[in-house]
Design an enzyme around this catalytic site. Structure first.
Site, mmCIF file in Angstrom:
data_model
loop_
_atom_site.group_PDB
_atom_site.id
_atom_site.type_symbol
_atom_site.label_atom_id
_atom_site.label_comp_id
_atom_site.label_asym_id
_atom_site.label_seq_id
_atom_site.Cartn_x
_atom_site.Cartn_y
_atom_site.Cartn_z
ATOM 1 N N ARG A 108 1.860 84.511 40.742
ATOM 2 C CA ARG A 108 1.092 83.283 40.550
ATOM 3 C C ARG A 108 1.015 82.482 41.830
ATOM 4 O O ARG A 108 -0.025 82.023 42.241
ATOM 5 C CB ARG A 108 1.730 82.442 39.445
ATOM 6 N N TYR A 109 2.177 82.247 42.451
ATOM 7 C CA TYR A 109 2.233 81.466 43.683
ATOM 8 C C TYR A 109 2.087 82.436 44.857
ATOM 9 O O TYR A 109 2.469 83.598 44.752
ATOM 10 C CB TYR A 109 3.572 80.748 43.775
ATOM 11 N N ARG A 112 5.706 84.016 46.061
ATOM 12 C CA ARG A 112 6.758 84.379 45.100
ATOM 13 C C ARG A 112 6.183 85.264 43.997
ATOM 14 O O ARG A 112 5.022 85.091 43.619
ATOM 15 C CB ARG A 112 7.330 83.118 44.423
ATOM 16 N N CYS A 121 18.086 90.633 25.489
ATOM 17 C CA CYS A 121 19.005 89.558 25.841
ATOM 18 C C CYS A 121 20.165 89.641 24.859
ATOM 19 O O CYS A 121 19.971 90.051 23.717
ATOM 20 C CB CYS A 121 18.350 88.194 25.686
ATOM 21 N N CYS A 125 17.201 83.292 22.317
ATOM 22 C CA CYS A 125 17.108 81.835 22.213
ATOM 23 C C CYS A 125 15.867 81.505 21.414
ATOM 24 O O CYS A 125 14.777 81.961 21.748
ATOM 25 C CB CYS A 125 16.993 81.207 23.596
ATOM 26 N N CYS A 128 12.643 80.509 23.234
ATOM 27 C CA CYS A 128 12.203 81.369 24.340
ATOM 28 C C CYS A 128 10.685 81.298 24.532
ATOM 29 O O CYS A 128 9.924 81.494 23.585
ATOM 30 C CB CYS A 128 12.605 82.814 24.060
ATOM 31 N N ARG A 130 9.002 83.435 26.143
ATOM 32 C CA ARG A 130 8.447 84.796 26.157
ATOM 33 C C ARG A 130 8.681 85.520 24.845
ATOM 34 O O ARG A 130 8.778 86.743 24.801
ATOM 35 C CB ARG A 130 9.050 85.600 27.309
ATOM 36 N N ASP A 289 7.538 74.462 26.737
ATOM 37 C CA ASP A 289 6.099 74.692 26.880
ATOM 38 C C ASP A 289 5.414 74.941 25.541
ATOM 39 O O ASP A 289 6.006 74.778 24.481
ATOM 40 C CB ASP A 289 5.843 75.816 27.881
ATOM 41 N N ASP A 326 5.329 73.138 33.131
ATOM 42 C CA ASP A 326 4.635 74.357 33.562
ATOM 43 C C ASP A 326 3.287 74.348 32.838
ATOM 44 O O ASP A 326 3.229 74.428 31.611
ATOM 45 C CB ASP A 326 5.476 75.587 33.177
ATOM 46 N N LYS A 333 3.965 75.007 37.978
ATOM 47 C CA LYS A 333 4.837 73.874 37.657
ATOM 48 C C LYS A 333 4.395 72.621 38.412
ATOM 49 O O LYS A 333 4.092 72.697 39.589
ATOM 50 C CB LYS A 333 6.276 74.226 38.046
HETATM 51 C C1 LIG Z 1 8.723 79.337 38.013
HETATM 52 C C2 LIG Z 1 8.074 80.512 38.580
HETATM 53 C C3 LIG Z 1 8.370 80.942 39.884
HETATM 54 C C4 LIG Z 1 9.419 80.267 40.753
HETATM 55 O O1 LIG Z 1 9.089 78.955 41.037
HETATM 56 P P1 LIG Z 1 10.054 78.011 41.916
HETATM 57 O O2 LIG Z 1 9.436 76.669 41.746
HETATM 58 O O3 LIG Z 1 9.992 78.515 43.318
HETATM 59 O O4 LIG Z 1 11.433 78.114 41.360
HETATM 60 C C5 LIG Z 1 7.674 82.014 40.374
HETATM 61 N N1 LIG Z 1 6.738 82.659 39.644
HETATM 62 C C6 LIG Z 1 6.431 82.266 38.397
HETATM 63 C C7 LIG Z 1 5.384 83.010 37.651
HETATM 64 C C8 LIG Z 1 7.090 81.175 37.820
HETATM 65 O O5 LIG Z 1 6.808 80.813 36.563
HETATM 66 S S1 SF4 Z 2 15.176 82.208 27.039
HETATM 67 FE FE1 SF4 Z 2 14.262 84.143 26.310
HETATM 68 S S2 SF4 Z 2 14.458 85.549 28.037
HETATM 69 FE FE2 SF4 Z 2 15.858 83.838 28.426
HETATM 70 S S3 SF4 Z 2 17.843 84.511 27.611
HETATM 71 FE FE3 SF4 Z 2 16.811 83.336 26.012
HETATM 72 S S4 SF4 Z 2 15.722 84.880 24.785
HETATM 73 FE FE4 SF4 Z 2 16.260 85.829 26.714
#
Ligand SMILES: *Cc1c(COP(=O)(O)O)cnc(C)c1O
Ligand code: SF4
Length: 373
Positions: A108-109, A112, A121, A125, A128, A130, A289, A326, A333
Protein backbone atom coordinates in the site's frame (compact mmCIF):
# COMPACT_ATOMS: atom_id res chain seq x y z
CA UNK A 1 -2.36 -18.25 37.28
CA UNK A 2 -4.43 -21.20 36.26
CA UNK A 3 -8.13 -22.01 36.09
CA UNK A 4 -9.04 -24.83 38.53
CA UNK A 5 -10.04 -27.01 35.55
CA UNK A 6 -6.32 -27.46 34.71
CA UNK A 7 -5.07 -27.86 38.30
CA UNK A 8 -3.88 -31.42 37.74
CA UNK A 9 -1.81 -30.53 34.68
CA UNK A 10 1.94 -30.84 35.30
CA UNK A 11 3.91 -27.56 35.32
CA UNK A 12 6.12 -28.77 32.52
CA UNK A 13 3.04 -29.29 30.34
CA UNK A 14 1.46 -25.99 31.28
CA UNK A 15 4.68 -24.20 30.30
CA UNK A 16 4.89 -26.00 26.97
CA UNK A 17 3.44 -24.11 24.02
CA UNK A 18 2.75 -27.41 22.28
CA UNK A 19 0.57 -28.52 25.18
CA UNK A 20 -1.16 -25.13 25.23
CA UNK A 21 -1.86 -25.35 21.49
CA UNK A 22 -3.14 -28.91 21.71
CA UNK A 23 -5.43 -28.16 24.63
CA UNK A 24 -7.09 -25.06 23.27
CA UNK A 25 -10.78 -24.56 23.90
CA UNK A 26 -12.59 -24.86 20.60
CA UNK A 27 -16.10 -26.11 21.38
CA UNK A 28 -19.15 -25.13 23.38
CA UNK A 29 -18.88 -28.20 25.62
CA UNK A 30 -15.23 -27.46 26.48
CA UNK A 31 -16.01 -23.83 27.17
CA UNK A 32 -18.93 -24.70 29.43
CA UNK A 33 -16.59 -26.78 31.59
CA UNK A 34 -14.73 -23.65 32.67
CA UNK A 35 -17.37 -20.91 32.58
CA UNK A 36 -21.05 -20.27 32.91
CA UNK A 37 -21.99 -18.67 29.61
CA UNK A 38 -24.50 -15.90 29.05
CA UNK A 39 -27.30 -16.61 26.52
CA UNK A 40 -25.63 -14.18 24.10
CA UNK A 41 -22.32 -16.04 24.37
CA UNK A 42 -23.95 -19.43 23.89
CA UNK A 43 -25.67 -18.19 20.73
CA UNK A 44 -22.42 -16.65 19.55
CA UNK A 45 -20.44 -19.86 20.00
CA UNK A 46 -23.09 -21.85 18.13
CA UNK A 47 -23.81 -19.38 15.34
CA UNK A 48 -20.78 -17.15 14.75
CA UNK A 49 -18.78 -20.04 13.34
CA UNK A 50 -17.48 -18.47 10.14
CA UNK A 51 -14.66 -17.06 12.33
CA UNK A 52 -13.54 -19.93 14.53
CA UNK A 53 -13.18 -19.90 18.29
CA UNK A 54 -9.92 -20.98 19.91
CA UNK A 55 -8.60 -20.06 23.36
CA UNK A 56 -5.38 -21.27 24.96
CA UNK A 57 -5.74 -22.56 28.53
CA UNK A 58 -3.24 -19.84 29.49
CA UNK A 59 -5.38 -17.01 28.08
CA UNK A 60 -8.62 -18.60 29.33
CA UNK A 61 -7.16 -18.58 32.85
CA UNK A 62 -6.92 -14.78 32.74
CA UNK A 63 -10.72 -14.58 32.49
CA UNK A 64 -12.60 -13.52 35.60
CA UNK A 65 -15.39 -16.15 35.60
CA UNK A 66 -17.68 -13.98 37.72
CA UNK A 67 -17.57 -10.98 35.35
CA UNK A 68 -19.44 -11.21 32.03
CA UNK A 69 -17.80 -7.90 31.01
CA UNK A 70 -14.26 -9.17 31.72
CA UNK A 71 -11.97 -7.62 29.10
CA UNK A 72 -10.23 -10.94 28.40
CA UNK A 73 -13.53 -12.77 28.04
CA UNK A 74 -14.90 -10.14 25.64
CA UNK A 75 -11.85 -10.52 23.41
CA UNK A 76 -12.00 -14.30 23.02
CA UNK A 77 -15.57 -15.57 23.54
CA UNK A 78 -17.99 -14.93 20.67
CA UNK A 79 -21.39 -13.35 21.29
CA UNK A 80 -24.43 -13.12 19.04
CA UNK A 81 -23.54 -9.45 18.46
CA UNK A 82 -20.99 -10.69 15.92
CA UNK A 83 -23.92 -11.55 13.67
CA UNK A 84 -24.96 -7.88 13.46
CA UNK A 85 -24.02 -5.91 10.42
CA UNK A 86 -24.19 -2.13 10.23
CA UNK A 87 -24.55 0.32 7.37
CA UNK A 88 -20.87 1.04 6.91
CA UNK A 89 -19.52 -2.45 7.63
CA UNK A 90 -17.51 -4.19 4.93
CA UNK A 91 -15.64 -7.50 4.64
CA UNK A 92 -12.23 -6.01 3.87
CA UNK A 93 -12.25 -2.38 5.12
CA UNK A 94 -8.54 -1.83 4.50
CA UNK A 95 -8.80 -3.14 0.91
CA UNK A 96 -5.91 -5.48 1.63
CA UNK A 97 -7.00 -7.90 -1.08
CA UNK A 98 -7.34 -5.11 -3.67
CA UNK A 99 -3.79 -3.89 -2.96
CA UNK A 100 -2.17 -7.27 -3.59
CA UNK A 101 0.23 -7.23 -6.51
CA UNK A 102 0.80 -10.97 -5.89
CA UNK A 103 -1.17 -13.33 -3.61
CA UNK A 104 -0.23 -13.05 0.06
CA UNK A 105 1.41 -9.61 -0.08
CA UNK A 106 -0.22 -6.19 0.42
CA UNK A 107 1.76 -3.24 -0.95
CA UNK A 108 0.00 0.00 0.00
CA UNK A 109 2.69 2.47 1.05
CA UNK A 110 5.63 3.11 -1.27
CA UNK A 111 8.38 1.77 0.99
CA UNK A 112 6.61 -0.92 3.07
CA UNK A 113 4.87 -4.21 2.35
CA UNK A 114 2.88 -6.66 4.41
CA UNK A 115 3.43 -10.39 3.94
CA UNK A 116 0.84 -12.93 5.15
CA UNK A 117 2.56 -16.16 6.18
CA UNK A 118 -0.11 -17.99 8.20
CA UNK A 119 -3.82 -17.73 8.85
CA UNK A 120 -3.62 -19.43 12.23
CA UNK A 121 -3.49 -17.85 15.68
CA UNK A 122 -3.40 -19.46 19.14
CA UNK A 123 -6.44 -17.38 20.14
CA UNK A 124 -8.87 -15.91 17.62
CA UNK A 125 -9.55 -12.34 18.74
CA UNK A 126 -13.20 -11.54 18.26
CA UNK A 127 -12.25 -8.06 17.04
CA UNK A 128 -9.89 -9.32 14.32
CA UNK A 129 -9.94 -7.09 11.24
CA UNK A 130 -8.95 -10.07 9.06
CA UNK A 131 -11.71 -12.39 10.21
CA UNK A 132 -12.74 -12.70 6.56
CA UNK A 133 -9.78 -15.06 6.12
CA UNK A 134 -7.94 -15.65 9.41
CA UNK A 135 -8.87 -18.99 11.05
CA UNK A 136 -9.96 -20.48 7.72
CA UNK A 137 -7.44 -23.16 6.74
CA UNK A 138 -8.68 -23.10 3.11
CA UNK A 139 -7.36 -19.57 2.64
CA UNK A 140 -3.97 -20.15 4.29
CA UNK A 141 -1.00 -19.02 2.21
CA UNK A 142 0.85 -21.78 0.37
CA UNK A 143 4.63 -22.00 0.56
CA UNK A 144 4.54 -21.74 -3.28
CA UNK A 145 2.77 -18.40 -3.00
CA UNK A 146 5.58 -17.08 -0.75
CA UNK A 147 7.97 -17.57 -3.65
CA UNK A 148 5.89 -15.19 -5.81
CA UNK A 149 5.87 -12.67 -2.94
CA UNK A 150 9.67 -12.95 -2.50
CA UNK A 151 10.11 -12.49 -6.24
CA UNK A 152 8.01 -9.32 -6.11
CA UNK A 153 10.05 -8.01 -3.16
CA UNK A 154 13.31 -8.73 -4.97
CA UNK A 155 12.27 -6.74 -8.01
CA UNK A 156 10.77 -3.79 -6.06
CA UNK A 157 13.71 -1.83 -4.63
CA UNK A 158 11.43 0.90 -3.19
CA UNK A 159 10.41 -1.56 -0.47
CA UNK A 160 12.70 -1.08 2.53
CA UNK A 161 10.53 -2.53 5.26
CA UNK A 162 8.59 -5.82 5.32
CA UNK A 163 5.96 -6.70 7.93
CA UNK A 164 5.74 -10.45 8.42
CA UNK A 165 2.14 -10.92 9.50
CA UNK A 166 -0.88 -13.20 9.18
CA UNK A 167 -2.73 -14.60 11.20
CA UNK A 168 0.16 -15.09 13.55
CA UNK A 169 3.54 -15.92 12.02
CA UNK A 170 4.57 -17.72 15.24
CA UNK A 171 2.06 -20.43 14.26
CA UNK A 172 4.81 -21.63 11.89
CA UNK A 173 7.73 -23.75 13.07
CA UNK A 174 11.04 -22.14 14.04
CA UNK A 175 12.65 -23.71 10.97
CA UNK A 176 10.04 -22.33 8.59
CA UNK A 177 10.24 -18.87 10.18
CA UNK A 178 14.02 -18.85 9.96
CA UNK A 179 13.78 -19.67 6.24
CA UNK A 180 11.40 -16.75 5.66
CA UNK A 181 13.55 -14.27 7.59
CA UNK A 182 16.71 -15.54 5.92
CA UNK A 183 15.17 -15.10 2.47
CA UNK A 184 14.06 -11.56 3.31
CA UNK A 185 17.43 -10.64 4.80
CA UNK A 186 19.17 -11.71 1.59
CA UNK A 187 17.29 -9.01 -0.36
CA UNK A 188 19.74 -6.09 -0.21
CA UNK A 189 17.23 -3.21 -0.26
CA UNK A 190 15.19 -4.57 2.67
CA UNK A 191 16.46 -2.72 5.72
CA UNK A 192 13.85 -3.43 8.35
CA UNK A 193 11.93 -6.63 9.03
CA UNK A 194 8.97 -6.61 11.39
CA UNK A 195 7.32 -9.56 13.07
CA UNK A 196 3.65 -9.02 13.96
CA UNK A 197 2.60 -11.43 16.68
CA UNK A 198 0.07 -11.68 19.48
CA UNK A 199 1.72 -14.75 20.97
CA UNK A 200 3.29 -12.51 23.64
CA UNK A 201 -0.26 -11.98 24.90
CA UNK A 202 -2.07 -15.22 24.10
CA UNK A 203 0.69 -17.85 24.19
CA UNK A 204 3.91 -16.38 25.67
CA UNK A 205 5.27 -19.93 26.15
CA UNK A 206 5.86 -19.94 22.35
CA UNK A 207 8.83 -17.58 22.78
CA UNK A 208 11.48 -20.23 23.45
CA UNK A 209 15.25 -19.83 23.41
CA UNK A 210 15.22 -21.81 20.19
CA UNK A 211 12.84 -19.35 18.53
CA UNK A 212 15.05 -16.43 19.56
CA UNK A 213 18.20 -18.16 18.29
CA UNK A 214 16.46 -18.96 14.99
CA UNK A 215 15.53 -15.33 14.28
CA UNK A 216 18.42 -13.48 15.90
CA UNK A 217 20.76 -13.66 12.88
CA UNK A 218 18.36 -11.56 10.81
CA UNK A 219 18.31 -8.32 12.84
CA UNK A 220 17.21 -5.57 12.85
CA UNK A 221 13.83 -7.10 13.68
CA UNK A 222 11.01 -5.07 15.19
CA UNK A 223 8.34 -7.08 17.01
CA UNK A 224 4.84 -5.58 16.88
CA UNK A 225 2.53 -7.01 19.45
CA UNK A 226 -1.03 -6.38 20.57
CA UNK A 227 -1.76 -5.88 24.28
CA UNK A 228 -5.18 -4.32 24.87
CA UNK A 229 -5.58 -4.42 28.63
CA UNK A 230 -3.33 -4.37 31.73
CA UNK A 231 -4.75 -7.76 32.79
CA UNK A 232 -2.77 -9.22 29.87
CA UNK A 233 0.56 -8.00 31.30
CA UNK A 234 1.52 -11.17 33.21
CA UNK A 235 4.80 -12.60 34.46
CA UNK A 236 4.71 -15.11 31.60
CA UNK A 237 4.42 -12.27 29.08
CA UNK A 238 7.21 -10.39 30.79
CA UNK A 239 9.44 -13.41 30.55
CA UNK A 240 8.76 -13.73 26.80
CA UNK A 241 9.36 -10.02 26.21
CA UNK A 242 12.64 -10.20 28.14
CA UNK A 243 13.82 -12.95 25.81
CA UNK A 244 13.22 -10.77 22.76
CA UNK A 245 14.54 -7.53 24.24
CA UNK A 246 17.63 -9.10 25.83
CA UNK A 247 18.57 -10.41 22.39
CA UNK A 248 18.30 -7.03 20.70
CA UNK A 249 14.79 -7.15 19.24
CA UNK A 250 12.76 -3.95 19.59
CA UNK A 251 9.23 -4.61 20.82
CA UNK A 252 6.33 -2.22 20.46
CA UNK A 253 2.59 -2.39 20.97
CA UNK A 254 -0.41 -1.81 18.77
CA UNK A 255 -3.45 -1.53 21.00
CA UNK A 256 -6.86 -1.66 19.35
CA UNK A 257 -9.39 0.72 20.88
CA UNK A 258 -12.35 -1.48 21.91
CA UNK A 259 -15.57 -0.21 23.44
CA UNK A 260 -16.04 -1.35 27.03
CA UNK A 261 -12.64 -3.08 27.04
CA UNK A 262 -10.16 -0.22 26.99
CA UNK A 263 -12.17 2.95 26.42
CA UNK A 264 -11.51 4.04 30.00
CA UNK A 265 -8.60 6.53 30.02
CA UNK A 266 -7.34 5.04 33.31
CA UNK A 267 -7.09 1.59 31.69
CA UNK A 268 -5.11 2.93 28.74
CA UNK A 269 -2.81 4.86 31.06
CA UNK A 270 -2.19 1.80 33.24
CA UNK A 271 -1.63 -0.41 30.19
CA UNK A 272 0.90 1.90 28.56
CA UNK A 273 2.85 2.60 31.75
CA UNK A 274 2.99 -1.13 32.48
CA UNK A 275 4.17 -1.86 28.95
CA UNK A 276 6.92 0.75 29.25
CA UNK A 277 8.15 -0.92 32.43
CA UNK A 278 8.16 -4.21 30.51
CA UNK A 279 10.34 -2.48 27.85
CA UNK A 280 7.61 -2.29 25.23
CA UNK A 281 7.04 1.05 23.57
CA UNK A 282 3.37 1.92 22.97
CA UNK A 283 3.33 2.60 19.21
CA UNK A 284 -0.23 2.72 17.95
CA UNK A 285 -3.69 3.00 19.40
CA UNK A 286 -5.71 1.79 16.42
CA UNK A 287 -9.33 2.75 15.97
CA UNK A 288 -11.43 -0.40 15.54
CA UNK A 289 -12.09 -0.54 11.80
CA UNK A 290 -15.22 -1.21 9.77
CA UNK A 291 -14.90 -4.99 9.37
CA UNK A 292 -18.31 -6.71 9.49
CA UNK A 293 -19.44 -7.98 12.86
CA UNK A 294 -17.24 -5.64 14.91
CA UNK A 295 -19.77 -2.84 15.44
CA UNK A 296 -20.30 -3.72 19.11
CA UNK A 297 -16.55 -3.21 19.69
CA UNK A 298 -16.34 0.18 18.03
CA UNK A 299 -15.81 3.29 20.14
CA UNK A 300 -16.30 6.79 18.76
CA UNK A 301 -13.42 8.89 17.51
CA UNK A 302 -14.28 11.35 20.31
CA UNK A 303 -13.60 8.54 22.81
CA UNK A 304 -10.16 8.05 21.28
CA UNK A 305 -9.34 11.76 21.35
CA UNK A 306 -10.56 12.04 24.94
CA UNK A 307 -8.17 9.26 25.94
CA UNK A 308 -5.23 10.95 24.24
CA UNK A 309 -6.09 14.26 25.87
CA UNK A 310 -6.13 12.58 29.27
CA UNK A 311 -2.59 11.28 28.69
CA UNK A 312 -0.77 14.27 27.20
CA UNK A 313 1.14 16.19 29.85
CA UNK A 314 0.17 13.71 32.55
CA UNK A 315 2.36 10.76 31.61
CA UNK A 316 5.67 10.48 29.80
CA UNK A 317 5.42 11.07 26.08
CA UNK A 318 6.98 7.60 25.73
CA UNK A 319 3.73 6.15 27.09
CA UNK A 320 1.58 7.94 24.50
CA UNK A 321 0.85 6.03 21.30
CA UNK A 322 -0.13 7.54 17.96
CA UNK A 323 -3.89 7.31 17.62
CA UNK A 324 -4.61 6.12 14.07
CA UNK A 325 -7.66 5.49 11.98
CA UNK A 326 -7.02 3.15 9.05
CA UNK A 327 -9.19 4.61 6.30
CA UNK A 328 -11.72 2.61 4.29
CA UNK A 329 -11.21 1.52 1.57
CA UNK A 330 -7.45 1.21 1.80
CA UNK A 331 -6.68 4.90 2.36
CA UNK A 332 -3.98 4.02 4.87
CA UNK A 333 -3.52 5.25 8.42
CA UNK A 334 -4.14 8.83 9.52
CA UNK A 335 -2.99 10.04 12.95
CA UNK A 336 -5.32 12.14 15.08
CA UNK A 337 -4.40 14.39 17.99
CA UNK A 338 -6.64 16.53 20.20
CA UNK A 339 -6.69 20.07 18.86
CA UNK A 340 -3.94 22.18 20.44
CA UNK A 341 -4.01 25.12 18.00
CA UNK A 342 -6.73 27.62 19.01
CA UNK A 343 -6.05 30.13 16.23
CA UNK A 344 -3.45 31.28 13.77
CA UNK A 345 -3.00 34.70 12.13
CA UNK A 346 0.07 34.83 9.90
CA UNK A 347 3.05 34.14 12.12
CA UNK A 348 0.99 34.39 15.35
CA UNK A 349 -0.14 31.09 16.77
CA UNK A 350 -2.35 30.60 19.79
CA UNK A 351 -2.16 27.26 21.62
CA UNK A 352 -3.88 25.60 24.51
CA UNK A 353 -1.82 23.31 26.72
CA UNK A 354 -2.80 20.10 28.49
CA UNK A 355 -4.38 22.14 31.32
CA UNK A 356 -6.39 24.18 28.77
CA UNK A 357 -4.30 27.28 29.54
CA UNK A 358 -3.72 29.59 26.59
CA UNK A 359 -0.22 30.42 25.23
CA UNK A 360 0.91 32.54 22.27
CA UNK A 361 3.78 31.74 19.97
CA UNK A 362 5.31 33.78 17.13
CA UNK A 363 7.18 32.28 14.23
CA UNK A 364 10.48 34.06 13.63
CA UNK A 365 10.64 36.19 10.46
CA UNK A 366 12.22 33.73 8.10
CA UNK A 367 12.69 36.19 5.18
CA UNK A 368 15.69 37.82 6.93
CA UNK A 369 17.55 34.57 7.38
CA UNK A 370 18.42 34.03 3.72
CA UNK A 371 20.43 30.84 3.38
CA UNK A 372 20.79 30.60 7.14
CA UNK A 373 24.24 32.25 7.34
C1 LIG B 1 -0.08 -0.49 8.94
C2 LIG B 1 0.46 -0.99 7.69
C3 LIG B 1 1.83 -0.89 7.40
C4 LIG B 1 2.84 -0.32 8.39
O1 LIG B 1 2.58 1.01 8.67
P1 LIG B 1 3.49 1.84 9.72
O2 LIG B 1 2.71 3.10 9.89
O3 LIG B 1 4.81 2.05 9.07
O4 LIG B 1 3.61 1.03 10.96
C5 LIG B 1 2.26 -1.32 6.17
N1 LIG B 1 1.41 -1.85 5.26
C6 LIG B 1 0.10 -1.95 5.51
C7 LIG B 1 -0.78 -2.53 4.46
C8 LIG B 1 -0.43 -1.53 6.73
O5 LIG B 1 -1.73 -1.67 6.99
S1 SF4 C 1 -6.08 -9.89 15.73
FE1 SF4 C 1 -6.56 -11.49 14.21
S2 SF4 C 1 -4.60 -11.98 13.26
FE2 SF4 C 1 -4.14 -10.88 15.16
S3 SF4 C 1 -3.83 -12.48 16.70
FE3 SF4 C 1 -5.97 -11.84 16.81
S4 SF4 C 1 -7.07 -13.28 15.46
FE4 SF4 C 1 -4.91 -13.41 14.96
Amino acid sequence: MRHAFWNSVKDSQWQSWVWQQQNRIKSLSQLEKILELTPSERLGVVKATQFRMAITPYYASLIDPSDPACPIRRQCIPTDKELNSQTYDVEDPLAEEAHMPVPGLTHRYPDRALLYVSHHCPVYCRHCTRKRKVSDPRTAPHPQSYEKAFEYLRKTPEIKDVLVSGGDPLSLSDVRLAEIFKTLRKIPHIEIIRLSTRNLVTLPQRVTENLIESLKPYQPIYVHTHFNHPKECTLESKHAIDRFVNSGFVVNNQMVLLRGINTDPEVVKRLNLTLLRMRIQPYYMIHCDLASGLSHFRASIDDGLRILKSLRGRVSGMAIPHYVVDLTPGGGKVALTPEAVLSRKGSAWRFKNYQDKVFDYHDPEFHDLGDGV
